[in-house]
Enzyme design. Structure first.
Site, PDB file in Angstrom:
ATOM      1  N   CYS A 189      -3.556 -26.490  15.881  1.00 48.80           N
ATOM      2  CA  CYS A 189      -2.365 -26.388  15.035  1.00 48.80           C
ATOM      3  C   CYS A 189      -1.631 -25.096  15.369  1.00 48.80           C
ATOM      4  CB  CYS A 189      -2.735 -26.466  13.571  1.00 48.80           C
ATOM      5  SG  CYS A 189      -3.866 -25.198  13.077  1.00 48.80           S
ATOM      6  N   GLU A 199      -3.293 -27.106   5.098  1.00 46.28           N
ATOM      7  CA  GLU A 199      -3.114 -26.428   6.387  1.00 46.28           C
ATOM      8  C   GLU A 199      -2.700 -27.511   7.370  1.00 46.28           C
ATOM      9  OE1 GLU A 199      -3.787 -25.423   9.965  1.00 46.28           O
ATOM     10  OE2 GLU A 199      -5.913 -25.155   9.457  1.00 46.28           O
TER      11      GLU A 199
HETATM   12  C1  UN1 Z   1      -6.464 -25.369  13.728  1.00 49.07           C
HETATM   13  O1  UN1 Z   1      -6.052 -25.709  14.838  1.00 49.07           O
HETATM   14  O2  UN1 Z   1      -6.431 -26.176  12.752  1.00 49.07           O
HETATM   15  O3  UN1 Z   1      -6.226 -19.607  15.218  1.00 49.07           O
HETATM   16  C2  UN1 Z   1      -7.095 -24.071  13.438  1.00 49.07           C
HETATM   17  C3  UN1 Z   1      -6.784 -20.509  15.856  1.00 49.07           C
HETATM   18  C4  UN1 Z   1      -8.139 -20.951  15.406  1.00 49.07           C
HETATM   19  C5  UN1 Z   1      -8.015 -21.958  14.311  1.00 49.07           C
HETATM   20  C6  UN1 Z   1      -7.083 -23.090  14.568  1.00 49.07           C
HETATM   21  N1  UN1 Z   1      -8.894 -19.816  14.936  1.00 49.07           N
HETATM   22  O4  UN1 Z   1      -6.299 -21.009  16.856  1.00 49.07           O
END
Ligand code: UN1
Length: 510
Positions: free
Chosen positions: A296, A262
């Site tokens: 992310c 990820e």
């Molecule tokens: C991340 O930034 O690695 O959808 C995960 C989202 C959060 C998870 C982010 N539930 O922004």
């Protein structure tokens, strides 16, 4: 309020490897946990050495022998208790998280809630580890598939979601019958230790073997490389940069292990001329500025129809002007610090590149100074106008920089949208059914997540989370993401007195 370390029985110096109730004598270097809020040292961790990593891996492998034999719904019951234990410590854990990674309180609480939700989800899933049954082509034969526990698994997490992303993996791993070796980000080491303590206590109270959940904090060279190359761990799940994921993917593939990656996002929102602009502005604000642009899933690119480009840009600038930037633990603050000085430098470097590539900074981008700001981690979130062919648009800068890119036709917007190496999350704002259906069709977004009239971040745990292309292809959290944490087996049973072969093959001695 008690000192935050005392809340979790953490010391000024803590061993970086253990199970939450027993800790190893660690031989690695000292790591300081420095709060990005004010630069204070929160505590220290004696990191694990390579030899410590091996001890942890042995424990995880030994514990697996026992844990896999606990019936899945009983494993679910343990996860239920973990969820309840975290519920009672939600406030303290979110404070720890805010202090260590600088998240504003509502977002830190949201993250701990995400971990609790993940526990609840996993409890239900523990009774739904379904395999299919098939009708055999051979008479009096039965065929079905089943899922077995996989083994000890490795979970590498990033600083920006130190507990939620771990819970996506660990809680599903637990109900699947796996044991877990968790390598958290060194930038969120104390939060990881606090979490391990809460959970270790639950496992201990249930008289479970030590080593079901393990934490190991250590350097990339001493611990990270050993973990990804370790054949005892059939699955490595890793969250972080594309560069990190490429390395993990290659090493794990070379030993034919499974990896679940990820990685970076470079998420865009298309705002059509038929969008409800008020909704769009509210969603973009949270998506671009929330977590100080360090998700992310953060919104990095706005691809806006030329008819609404100016009013949208102006509305966003107006909204950005009202953002309160400061101590994330204070009420009303919406933007905390970036994680460290290096992140601020990266942001500044990106802004230089934007200018040298013909882009314009429309708002923000300054490093703040004076008072608490003097620590050097606070910046004003920034809006830039760029053309889609600027090379910088291809990159994910992990900071609150938002690119405004104009378009004329939806086809062009989708082309811009997909024209980046990453493919995590995406959205369109439109009230036109045809536009939203095109965006969700094969002609539309090429991302793992595609939304209509909501932003790109803040996904719910119930769906599978992950993305395509350089984002790595993994899926975590909800839906059927549990399957990768298990070993799939197809079984055929002959209950006849004959030995027919599949495909009608005759083979035998007369
Ligand atoms: C991340 O930034 O690695 O959808 C995960 C989202 C959060 C998870 C982010 N539930 O922004």
């Amino acid at each position: 309020m008690k000192d935050i370390l005392q809340e979790f029985d953490l010391l000024k110096e803590n061993p970086g490897a253990g199970t939450g109730t027993t800790w190893l004598e660690c031989g690695g270097e000292i790591l300081e946990s420095v709060s990005p809020i004010d630069g204070q040292i929160l505590g220290r961790v004696r990191q694990a050495s390579g030899a410590n990593y091996d001890e942890v891996a042995v424990r995880a492998s030994t514990a697996f022998e026992e844990w896999r034999m606990v019936p899945a719904p009983k494993r679910g019951d343990i996860v239920r208790q973990i969820g309840n234990a975290v519920r009672t410590r939600k406030q303290e854990l979110s404070t720890m998280l805010s202090l260590e990674v600088g998240k504003i309180r509502p977002e830190a609480e949201g993250e701990v809630q995400e971990m609790i939700d993940m526990c609840d989800f996993a409890v239900g899933q523990s009774r739904m580890l379904y395999g299919l049954s098939m009708h055999s082509e051979r008479p009096r034969h039965r065929m079905y598939e089943q899922y077995h526990p996989l083994g000890p698994i490795g979970v590498i997490t990033a600083f920006n979601f130190p507990v939620a992303v771990w819970a996506w993996n660990a809680m599903i791993g637990l109900i699947a019958g796996d044991t877990v070796v968790w390598k958290p980000s060194s930038k969120a080491a104390l939060t990881a230790l606090a979490t391990a303590k809460i959970i270790g206590h639950v496992l201990h109270e249930n008289d479970l073997p030590e080593g079901i959940l393990n934490v190991v904090i250590g350097s990339r060279d001493e611990v990270g490389e050993k973990l990804i190359a370790d054949r005892r761990l059939p699955l490595i799940s890793a969250t972080g940069s594309v560069a990190m994921g490429r390395r993990v993917g290659q090493v794990v593939a070379s030993r034919l292990g499974k990896s679940l990656l990820e990685l970076g996002g470079n998420n865009a929102v298309i705002v059509s001329s038929k969008a409800d602009l008020d909704l769009a502005v509210r969603a973009i604000l949270f998506g671009a500025v929330g977590t100080a642009g360090q998700r992310c899933t953060s919104i990095r690119r706005i691809i806006a129809h030329k008819e609404i480009f100016n009013p949208l840009t102006e509305a966003l600038i107006e909204a950005y002007k009202q953002l309160v930037i400061g101590n994330p633990l204070e009420n009303g603050v919406l933007v905390g610090p970036l994680i460290d000085a290096e992140a601020v430098e990266n942001m500044q470097r990106a802004l230089e590149e934007i200018k040298s590539q013909g882009g314009r900074v429309l708002y923000g981008g300054e490093i703040l100074s004076g008072g608490i700001y003097d620590v050097g981690t606070y910046v004003t979130p920034c809006i830039c106008e760029v053309s889609n062919d600027c090379p910088i648009v291809q990159e994910e800068t992990f900071a609150p920089i938002l690119y405004m890119i104009p378009y004329e036709t939806l086809e062009e917007a989708i082309q811009y949208h997909n024209d980046v190496p990453q493919g995590l999350s995406s959205a369109i704002f439109t009230t036109d059914l045809r536009e939203s259906e095109i965006f969700l069709s094969h002609l539309g977004s090429d991302c793992g997540i595609a939304n209509v009239n909501i932003g790109t971040s803040g996904a719910e745990i119930g769906g599978a989370f992950g993305g395509e292309k350089d984002t790595g292809g993994g899926r975590e959290s909800g839906s059927d993401a549990w399957k990768i944490y298990m070993r799939r087996q197809t079984c055929t049973i002959n209950w006849s007195r004959e030995m027919p072969l599949a495909q009608g093959i005759e083979f035998g001695i007369e």
